[in-house]
Design a protein around this motif. Structure first.
Motif, mmCIF file in Angstrom:
data_model
loop_
_atom_site.group_PDB
_atom_site.id
_atom_site.type_symbol
_atom_site.label_atom_id
_atom_site.label_comp_id
_atom_site.label_asym_id
_atom_site.label_seq_id
_atom_site.Cartn_x
_atom_site.Cartn_y
_atom_site.Cartn_z
ATOM 1 N N TYR A 44 2.226 4.075 60.385
ATOM 2 C CA TYR A 44 2.963 2.948 59.827
ATOM 3 C C TYR A 44 4.334 2.750 60.475
ATOM 4 C CZ TYR A 44 -0.609 4.120 56.467
ATOM 5 O OH TYR A 44 -1.806 4.433 55.892
ATOM 6 N N TYR A 45 4.584 3.437 61.577
ATOM 7 C CA TYR A 45 5.894 3.381 62.219
ATOM 8 C C TYR A 45 6.180 2.029 62.853
ATOM 9 C CZ TYR A 45 7.217 8.344 61.989
ATOM 10 O OH TYR A 45 7.611 9.579 61.578
ATOM 11 N N THR A 46 7.444 1.649 62.748
ATOM 12 C CA THR A 46 7.960 0.490 63.462
ATOM 13 C C THR A 46 8.535 0.987 64.786
ATOM 14 O OG1 THR A 46 10.173 0.759 62.539
ATOM 15 C CG2 THR A 46 8.609 -0.600 61.264
ATOM 16 N N ALA A 47 8.990 0.067 65.614
ATOM 17 C CA ALA A 47 9.620 0.448 66.882
ATOM 18 C C ALA A 47 10.832 1.341 66.619
ATOM 19 C CB ALA A 47 10.022 -0.787 67.676
ATOM 20 N N ARG A 48 11.596 1.036 65.602
ATOM 21 C CA ARG A 48 12.772 1.851 65.259
ATOM 22 C C ARG A 48 12.359 3.264 64.838
ATOM 23 N NH1 ARG A 48 16.971 -0.973 61.854
ATOM 24 N NH2 ARG A 48 18.009 -1.230 63.829
ATOM 25 N N ASP A 49 11.268 3.366 64.079
ATOM 26 C CA ASP A 49 10.763 4.679 63.672
ATOM 27 C C ASP A 49 10.344 5.501 64.890
ATOM 28 O OD1 ASP A 49 11.075 4.074 60.932
ATOM 29 O OD2 ASP A 49 9.067 3.204 60.837
ATOM 30 N N TRP A 50 9.690 4.849 65.858
ATOM 31 C CA TRP A 50 9.267 5.559 67.072
ATOM 32 C C TRP A 50 10.470 6.022 67.878
ATOM 33 C CZ3 TRP A 50 5.056 7.914 67.267
ATOM 34 C CH2 TRP A 50 3.906 7.395 66.674
ATOM 35 N N GLU A 51 11.506 5.220 67.890
ATOM 36 C CA GLU A 51 12.736 5.607 68.590
ATOM 37 C C GLU A 51 13.329 6.849 67.924
ATOM 38 O OE1 GLU A 51 17.124 3.746 69.533
ATOM 39 O OE2 GLU A 51 15.452 2.367 69.204
ATOM 40 N N TRP A 52 13.359 6.841 66.587
ATOM 41 C CA TRP A 52 13.860 7.989 65.832
ATOM 42 C C TRP A 52 13.028 9.233 66.135
ATOM 43 C CZ3 TRP A 52 11.060 10.889 62.361
ATOM 44 C CH2 TRP A 52 11.766 11.892 61.696
ATOM 45 N N ALA A 53 11.698 9.103 66.100
ATOM 46 C CA ALA A 53 10.820 10.246 66.323
ATOM 47 C C ALA A 53 11.012 10.829 67.730
ATOM 48 C CB ALA A 53 9.355 9.849 66.105
ATOM 49 N N GLY A 54 11.107 9.969 68.716
ATOM 50 C CA GLY A 54 11.308 10.444 70.082
ATOM 51 C C GLY A 54 12.642 11.142 70.237
ATOM 52 N N ASP A 55 13.682 10.567 69.642
ATOM 53 C CA ASP A 55 15.013 11.178 69.693
ATOM 54 C C ASP A 55 15.016 12.525 68.978
ATOM 55 O OD1 ASP A 55 17.877 11.065 70.295
ATOM 56 O OD2 ASP A 55 18.144 10.796 68.128
ATOM 57 N N ARG A 56 14.391 12.569 67.823
ATOM 58 C CA ARG A 56 14.306 13.820 67.040
ATOM 59 C C ARG A 56 13.584 14.906 67.829
ATOM 60 N NH1 ARG A 56 16.771 16.780 64.307
ATOM 61 N NH2 ARG A 56 15.740 18.034 62.759
ATOM 62 N N PHE A 57 12.469 14.537 68.445
ATOM 63 C CA PHE A 57 11.699 15.497 69.230
ATOM 64 C C PHE A 57 12.548 16.057 70.374
ATOM 65 C CE2 PHE A 57 8.741 16.648 72.641
ATOM 66 C CZ PHE A 57 7.930 17.537 71.965
ATOM 67 N N MET A 58 13.285 15.199 71.061
ATOM 68 C CA MET A 58 14.101 15.647 72.192
ATOM 69 C C MET A 58 15.235 16.567 71.732
ATOM 70 S SD MET A 58 12.444 14.576 74.666
ATOM 71 C CE MET A 58 13.531 15.119 75.957
ATOM 72 N N LYS A 59 15.834 16.282 70.584
ATOM 73 C CA LYS A 59 16.892 17.146 70.064
ATOM 74 C C LYS A 59 16.350 18.523 69.691
ATOM 75 C CE LYS A 59 20.026 13.575 68.431
ATOM 76 N NZ LYS A 59 20.596 12.881 67.274
ATOM 77 N N ILE A 60 15.182 18.540 69.088
ATOM 78 C CA ILE A 60 14.569 19.820 68.731
ATOM 79 C C ILE A 60 14.221 20.597 69.997
ATOM 80 C CG2 ILE A 60 12.570 20.914 67.648
ATOM 81 C CD1 ILE A 60 12.553 18.491 65.674
ATOM 82 N N ARG A 61 13.657 19.915 70.994
ATOM 83 C CA ARG A 61 13.327 20.568 72.271
ATOM 84 C C ARG A 61 14.568 21.173 72.919
ATOM 85 N NH1 ARG A 61 10.582 23.388 73.612
ATOM 86 N NH2 ARG A 61 11.089 23.189 75.779
ATOM 87 N N LYS A 62 15.688 20.464 72.811
ATOM 88 C CA LYS A 62 16.938 20.974 73.390
ATOM 89 C C LYS A 62 17.350 22.271 72.694
ATOM 90 C CE LYS A 62 21.653 19.836 74.560
ATOM 91 N NZ LYS A 62 22.804 19.032 74.302
ATOM 92 N N LYS A 63 17.259 22.279 71.356
ATOM 93 C CA LYS A 63 17.592 23.497 70.608
ATOM 94 C C LYS A 63 16.689 24.652 71.019
ATOM 95 C CE LYS A 63 19.326 22.031 66.148
ATOM 96 N NZ LYS A 63 19.056 21.999 64.719
ATOM 97 N N ILE A 64 15.404 24.355 71.147
ATOM 98 C CA ILE A 64 14.449 25.399 71.512
ATOM 99 C C ILE A 64 14.768 25.935 72.904
ATOM 100 C CG2 ILE A 64 12.023 25.788 72.124
ATOM 101 C CD1 ILE A 64 11.331 23.974 69.683
ATOM 102 N N SER A 65 15.075 25.039 73.823
ATOM 103 C CA SER A 65 15.348 25.487 75.195
ATOM 104 C C SER A 65 16.616 26.339 75.272
ATOM 105 C CB SER A 65 15.436 24.297 76.146
ATOM 106 O OG SER A 65 16.591 23.535 75.888
ATOM 107 N N GLU A 66 17.548 26.140 74.359
ATOM 108 C CA GLU A 66 18.758 26.961 74.329
ATOM 109 C C GLU A 66 18.450 28.409 73.953
ATOM 110 O OE1 GLU A 66 21.297 24.857 71.627
ATOM 111 O OE2 GLU A 66 21.747 23.280 73.083
#
Length: 125
Positions: A44-66
């Motif tokens: 049920y995601y809108t374009a804004r929701d997909w932007e949020w999900a992609g941003d969230r995923f990248m932030k989590i990946r950054k934490k993991i890589s640290e």
């Protein structure tokens, strides 16, 4: 005096170690939460929701890589599994969302055609 400084040093190292462990585990927990969110709601995601999900995923990946070298092999396996789930749910959510929109448009077109046919047959009677 030396003993007191050593004990302070050990205490500081222990606190830093606990904070680091907490941060690396919170990244895994956040990835689990994102996977669940995508599984349950991405259809049920809108374009804004997909932007949020992609941003969230990248932030989590950054934490993991640290903390990349701090994870155990089991934790790394779990991280990989969760990342795969996120990717799968993203793909599935996009596909199902598009399918639902097309289906909705198809139903609307079908209704328009039925309305036209009904009005034409009523008009002729």
């Amino acid at each position: 005096m030396k003993t007191k400084m050593m004990l302070t040093g050990f205490a500081l190292a222990a606190v830093l170690s606990l904070c680091s462990c907490s941060t690396k585990m919170s990244a895994i927990n956040q990835l689990e939460d994102l996977s669940t969110e995508l599984r349950d709601h991405s259809r049920y995601y809108t374009a804004r929701d997909w932007e949020w999900a992609g941003d969230r995923f990248m932030k989590i990946r950054k934490k993991i890589s640290e903390h990349e070298f701090d994870y155990t092999p089991e934790q790394k396996r779990r991280i990989g599994q969760l990342e795969g789930e996120c990717a799968g749910y993203m793909a599935k959510g996009v596909k199902e969302g598009i399918f639902d929109k097309i289906k909705g448009i198809g139903n609307e077109i079908n209704g328009i055609i039925q309305g036209i046919l009904h009005s034409v047959t009523d008009y002729n009677n």
